[in-house]
Design a protein around this motif. Structure first.
Motif, PDB file in Angstrom:
ATOM      1  N   ASP A   1       0.826  -1.207   0.000  1.00 36.61           N
ATOM      2  CA  ASP A   1       0.000   0.000   0.000  1.00 36.61           C
ATOM      3  C   ASP A   1       0.859   1.255   0.000  1.00 36.61           C
ATOM      4  O   ASP A   1       0.551   2.225  -0.695  1.00 36.61           O
ATOM      5  N   VAL A   2       1.936   1.242   0.759  1.00 39.94           N
ATOM      6  CA  VAL A   2       2.849   2.388   0.791  1.00 39.94           C
ATOM      7  C   VAL A   2       3.532   2.557  -0.569  1.00 39.94           C
ATOM      8  O   VAL A   2       3.669   3.684  -1.074  1.00 39.94           O
ATOM      9  N   VAL A   3       3.933   1.473  -1.185  1.00 42.85           N
ATOM     10  CA  VAL A   3       4.558   1.541  -2.516  1.00 42.85           C
ATOM     11  C   VAL A   3       3.574   2.107  -3.531  1.00 42.85           C
ATOM     12  O   VAL A   3       3.933   2.969  -4.350  1.00 42.85           O
ATOM     13  N   MET A   4       2.333   1.655  -3.474  1.00 44.27           N
ATOM     14  CA  MET A   4       1.309   2.171  -4.393  1.00 44.27           C
ATOM     15  C   MET A   4       1.077   3.668  -4.162  1.00 44.27           C
ATOM     16  O   MET A   4       0.916   4.431  -5.123  1.00 44.27           O
ATOM     17  N   LEU A   5       1.057   4.088  -2.916  1.00 47.79           N
ATOM     18  CA  LEU A   5       0.863   5.500  -2.596  1.00 47.79           C
ATOM     19  C   LEU A   5       2.028   6.348  -3.096  1.00 47.79           C
ATOM     20  O   LEU A   5       1.825   7.420  -3.677  1.00 47.79           O
ATOM     21  N   VAL A   6       3.241   5.869  -2.903  1.00 47.76           N
ATOM     22  CA  VAL A   6       4.417   6.604  -3.377  1.00 47.76           C
ATOM     23  C   VAL A   6       4.408   6.705  -4.898  1.00 47.76           C
ATOM     24  O   VAL A   6       4.714   7.771  -5.461  1.00 47.76           O
ATOM     25  N   LEU A   7       4.046   5.633  -5.572  1.00 43.19           N
ATOM     26  CA  LEU A   7       3.967   5.674  -7.034  1.00 43.19           C
ATOM     27  C   LEU A   7       2.911   6.661  -7.499  1.00 43.19           C
ATOM     28  O   LEU A   7       3.122   7.412  -8.459  1.00 43.19           O
ATOM     29  N   GLN A   8       1.763   6.692  -6.837  1.00 40.79           N
ATOM     30  CA  GLN A   8       0.702   7.625  -7.215  1.00 40.79           C
ATOM     31  C   GLN A   8       1.124   9.073  -6.961  1.00 40.79           C
ATOM     32  O   GLN A   8       0.864   9.954  -7.779  1.00 40.79           O
ATOM     33  N   LEU A   9       1.802   9.327  -5.850  1.00 38.65           N
ATOM     34  CA  LEU A   9       2.301  10.676  -5.579  1.00 38.65           C
ATOM     35  C   LEU A   9       3.340  11.098  -6.617  1.00 38.65           C
ATOM     36  O   LEU A   9       3.372  12.255  -7.041  1.00 38.65           O
ATOM     37  N   TYR A  10       4.181  10.162  -7.045  1.00 31.82           N
ATOM     38  CA  TYR A  10       5.182  10.484  -8.053  1.00 31.82           C
ATOM     39  C   TYR A  10       4.528  10.798  -9.397  1.00 31.82           C
ATOM     40  O   TYR A  10       5.027  11.626 -10.152  1.00 31.82           O
ATOM     41  N   VAL A  11       3.406  10.144  -9.685  1.00 31.87           N
ATOM     42  CA  VAL A  11       2.665  10.470 -10.909  1.00 31.87           C
ATOM     43  C   VAL A  11       2.205  11.922 -10.854  1.00 31.87           C
ATOM     44  O   VAL A  11       2.337  12.667 -11.833  1.00 31.87           O
ATOM     45  N   TYR A  12       1.679  12.356  -9.718  1.00 34.79           N
ATOM     46  CA  TYR A  12       1.240  13.742  -9.573  1.00 34.79           C
ATOM     47  C   TYR A  12       2.409  14.713  -9.709  1.00 34.79           C
ATOM     48  O   TYR A  12       2.282  15.764 -10.337  1.00 34.79           O
ATOM     49  N   VAL A  13       3.548  14.375  -9.128  1.00 33.51           N
ATOM     50  CA  VAL A  13       4.728  15.231  -9.233  1.00 33.51           C
ATOM     51  C   VAL A  13       5.206  15.295 -10.682  1.00 33.51           C
ATOM     52  O   VAL A  13       5.595  16.361 -11.178  1.00 33.51           O
TER      53      VAL A  13
ATOM     54  N   LEU B   1       5.432   7.471 -17.128  1.00 40.14           N
ATOM     55  CA  LEU B   1       4.062   7.231 -16.660  1.00 40.14           C
ATOM     56  C   LEU B   1       3.584   5.831 -17.034  1.00 40.14           C
ATOM     57  O   LEU B   1       2.952   5.144 -16.225  1.00 40.14           O
ATOM     58  N   LEU B   2       3.894   5.396 -18.239  1.00 46.53           N
ATOM     59  CA  LEU B   2       3.513   4.039 -18.653  1.00 46.53           C
ATOM     60  C   LEU B   2       4.209   2.985 -17.793  1.00 46.53           C
ATOM     61  O   LEU B   2       3.602   1.978 -17.423  1.00 46.53           O
ATOM     62  N   ILE B   3       5.466   3.205 -17.468  1.00 43.43           N
ATOM     63  CA  ILE B   3       6.196   2.273 -16.606  1.00 43.43           C
ATOM     64  C   ILE B   3       5.584   2.236 -15.214  1.00 43.43           C
ATOM     65  O   ILE B   3       5.391   1.159 -14.630  1.00 43.43           O
TER      66      ILE B   3
ATOM     67  N   GLN C   1       2.152  -0.493 -11.139  1.00 40.95           N
ATOM     68  CA  GLN C   1       0.953  -0.492 -10.296  1.00 40.95           C
ATOM     69  C   GLN C   1       0.021  -1.650 -10.637  1.00 40.95           C
ATOM     70  O   GLN C   1      -0.537  -2.285  -9.745  1.00 40.95           O
ATOM     71  N   ARG C   2      -0.144  -1.929 -11.915  1.00 41.95           N
ATOM     72  CA  ARG C   2      -1.020  -3.044 -12.321  1.00 41.95           C
ATOM     73  C   ARG C   2      -0.427  -4.389 -11.891  1.00 41.95           C
ATOM     74  O   ARG C   2      -1.160  -5.288 -11.488  1.00 41.95           O
ATOM     75  N   VAL C   3       0.876  -4.536 -11.998  1.00 39.07           N
ATOM     76  CA  VAL C   3       1.508  -5.783 -11.553  1.00 39.07           C
ATOM     77  C   VAL C   3       1.282  -5.983 -10.059  1.00 39.07           C
ATOM     78  O   VAL C   3       0.966  -7.085  -9.608  1.00 39.07           O
ATOM     79  N   ILE C   4       1.426  -4.915  -9.298  1.00 43.08           N
ATOM     80  CA  ILE C   4       1.194  -5.015  -7.854  1.00 43.08           C
ATOM     81  C   ILE C   4      -0.258  -5.381  -7.577  1.00 43.08           C
ATOM     82  O   ILE C   4      -0.537  -6.270  -6.759  1.00 43.08           O
TER      83      ILE C   4
END
Length: 96
Positions: free
Chosen positions: A6-18, A77-79, A84-87
């Motif tokens: 969950d933390v990894v998913m959150l960090v990835l989502q925040l990085y998308v916004y950045v 973004l695609l990566i 995220q989908r793999v997780i």
């Protein structure tokens, strides 16, 4: 283990916004909408550059020169979406 995912998913989502904010900021600077001599704008621009550039630089080195069009944020973004989908599809169901 699920909390770590969950933390990894959150960090990835925040990085998308950045990453999106960095792309928009680069457009605003390129079209001279914002002035980089302003201290606040300069601080935001510097922060976004320092956060995104270490990840985007290797992608830019691999991609061919497209003549002023930078598609490295799209590739990143695609990566991120792929990770995220793999997780979600493979790691979440395996962890109970």
């Amino acid at each position: 283990m699920r909390a770590i995912l969950d933390v990894v998913m959150l960090v990835l989502q925040l990085y998308v916004y950045v990453l999106i904010a960095s792309a928009i900021m680069s457009w605003l600077v390129a079209f001279n909408v914002v002035n980089t001599r302003n201290n606040v704008v300069s601080a935001i621009w510097d922060f976004l550059y320092r956060i995104t550039e270490p990840v985007l630089r290797p992608i830019r080195n691999v991609l061919p020169n497209l003549g002023g069009i930078d598609v490295s944020p799209i590739i990143l973004l695609l990566i991120i979406f792929f990770i995220q989908r793999v997780i979600q599809l493979y790691l979440y169901p395996a962890v109970f």
